[in-house]
Motif scaffolding. Structure first.
Motif, PDB file in Angstrom:
ATOM      1  N   ALA A  29      -9.510   0.525   5.709  1.00 33.07           N
ATOM      2  CA  ALA A  29      -8.885   0.022   4.479  1.00 33.07           C
ATOM      3  C   ALA A  29      -9.925  -0.548   3.534  1.00 33.07           C
ATOM      4  O   ALA A  29      -9.879  -0.323   2.314  1.00 33.07           O
ATOM      5  N   LEU A  50      -5.207  -2.580  -0.666  1.00 35.29           N
ATOM      6  CA  LEU A  50      -5.900  -2.100   0.532  1.00 35.29           C
ATOM      7  C   LEU A  50      -6.730  -3.219   1.154  1.00 35.29           C
ATOM      8  O   LEU A  50      -6.777  -3.382   2.381  1.00 35.29           O
ATOM      9  N   VAL A  67       0.833  -1.210   0.000  1.00 33.79           N
ATOM     10  CA  VAL A  67       0.000   0.000   0.000  1.00 33.79           C
ATOM     11  C   VAL A  67       0.864   1.256   0.000  1.00 33.79           C
ATOM     12  O   VAL A  67       0.610   2.220  -0.733  1.00 33.79           O
TER      13      VAL A  67
END
Length: 486
Positions: free
Chosen positions: A253, A215, A201
């Motif tokens: 996320a 994510l 990420v």
């Protein structure tokens, strides 16, 4: 897992690419030029599949890449790899073993055709990792999981950090290590999964089309680490504080993955399912901590997300059982908040469907769903449900045991179902069936006995044919005697 493949950076409308392809073929274009046009056509069809979910586009992409392999053998590694990626996309929808086997063959051919240690070899190896991952999900064979992790480590080492494939491989290997942690319990695997997911990420560009998948993977790792605070659903000790940092970060996320997702159908279903699971876990954590806050709003949001995820998942897809299982857990938690008989019935239906749909394509998911159903039914003294769920559990566990070629791997799966055998037997006893209860307790040991009798094909096939035939005949006679003895 993170979708991969070149995805058609210059992909246009599929009909436009098809017209260009037909015109080129009419002019007699062949070789590398034809392969490039086939690639554009395949990429456009794959992109349309991601937006519509129409598998006809995937079949067209597979056909175009097969033709590209034949037209341009000098770039066999490139086209075989794209073929393998398209076939894994197809397998994710159909759950057909032939599609997975074809994907693995294409990935192996691509990896063999590339120069080992080169970036192209690493990308091909990364696709083979995905195929082994799918195979592990389908069979529970831990050997495939270990091979995938080792190959993924080699692939990421062969890629520069500036290569976008590097982050994809790191993220996927992180999820593989998390799978191994969930089965074997090594803390190093869990911490490694979080670290690898974070690296992917952090190294991604904001406009990277794969950012949503990374994510999602980060959310998965954080959610798993959060769960280590209270293993097996055990209540916290008096005054013990439950940390929500990892869980809230996982929810954030997943929400971000849904917002930035360009994988409209397949990806959205995954991210919605994981968000629903995390929201359910948050309510459970607050409940374990004896929070006075009502969890009904979050649970209703979770049920909406999970219901949409199941609706987006084809009936034949391997992940359907997992999503039904998570939906069943959210509905179960909601029923405990509301006391509604309708919520109880909906939860029972989802878990029943999860058990049934996982048996042929994802037996590990059937074990998980049966586990959830049995524990919940035990709390409600619903002994007939315990018996039904235990039947699914036993069939799935035996399938998983048979798939392993190493005894330590078979023992790992045996641990997943050993304790539940006692609960299944208890339910039978409560129904006034003591003989059946005794038989159920013996079934676990019978699985290991069957292994000693030779019902492990990977080992049996190593014997010379005459000895194998004699051994199989002896096994058949012993089994027949055991059945006749009741």
């Amino acid at each position: 897992m993170t979708p991969q493949g070149r995805g058609g950076s210059d992909a246009r409308d599929p009909e436009e690419t098809e017209r260009a392809l037909r015109q080129a073929e009419a002019r007699g274009v062949g070789g590398a030029g034809l392969a490039d046009l086939l690639d554009r056509s395949a990429a456009a069809h794959r992109r349309r599949f991601w937006n519509s979910g129409d598998t006809r586009d995937l079949h067209r992409a597979v056909d175009r890449y097969r033709r590209a392999v034949r037209a341009d053998p000098a770039r066999r590694a490139v086209w075989s790899n794209e073929l393998a990626v398209s076939l894994t996309d197809l397998y994710d929808v159909t759950g057909t073993a032939d599609d997975l086997a074809a994907a693995r063959r294409a990935a192996e051919e691509a990896t063999a055709a590339a120069e080992e240690g080169s970036p192209q070899w690493a990308r091909c190896a990364a696709t083979l990792v995905l195929c082994l991952w799918d195979l592990y999900d389908a069979t529970g064979t831990l050997t495939d999981l270990n091979t995938a992790i080792d190959l993924g480590d080699r692939a990421s080492a062969a890629l520069p950090r500036t290569d976008r494939a590097w982050a994809r491989v790191r993220s996927n290997v992180g999820m593989l290590r998390m799978d191994r942690y969930e089965r074997l319990g090594a803390a190093d695997d869990l911490h490694g999964a979080v670290r690898l997911a974070e690296e992917a990420v952090e190294g991604a560009h904001l406009d990277d089309p794969e950012l949503s998948g990374w994510l999602n993977n980060l959310g998965n790792a954080l959610l798993t680490r959060h769960g280590t605070q209270f293993p097996d659903g055990a209540a916290p000790r008096p005054g013990e504080r439950i940390g929500l940092t990892d869980l809230d970060a996982a929810i954030a996320a997943y929400r971000r993955a849904i917002e930035v997702s360009q994988w409209k159908v397949a990806g959205r279903a995954t991210f919605l399912s994981n968000l629903g699971n995390a929201l359910t876990d948050r309510v459970e954590a607050l409940r374990l901590g004896e929070s006075p806050e009502s969890g009904e709003p979050e649970l209703r949001e979770a049920v909406r997300a999970l219901t949409e995820a199941v609706g987006l998942t084809p009936s034949t897809a391997p992940y359907r059982a997992s999503r039904l299982n998570v939906l069943g857990e959210a509905l179960r938690a909601l029923s405990e908040e509301t006391g509604s008989a309708d919520d109880v019935d909906a939860a029972r239906t989802a878990l029943r469907q999860a058990c049934a749909s996982g048996l042929s394509v994802a037996p590990e998911m059937t074990v998980d769903a049966a586990h959830n159903w049995i524990r919940w039914a035990m709390r409600r003294s619903a002994w007939d449900e315990v018996d039904e769920a235990d039947g699914h559990l036993l069939r799935a566990a035996e399938a998983l045991h048979r798939a392993q070629s190493l005894r330590r791997h078979r023992e790992a799966w045996l641990l997943a179902s050993r304790g539940l055998a006692q609960e299944g037997a208890f339910a039978l006893a409560r129904q006034g069936r003591p003989e059946a209860a005794a038989v159920r307790l013996e079934r676990g040991r019978a699985v290991l006995l069957s292994e000693e009798l030779g019902l492990v094909p990977a080992l049996l096939n190593r014997l010379p044919a005459p000895l194998r035939d004699r051994y199989s005949d002896a096994v058949r006679r012993v089994q027949e005697a055991l059945r006749n003895a009741g």
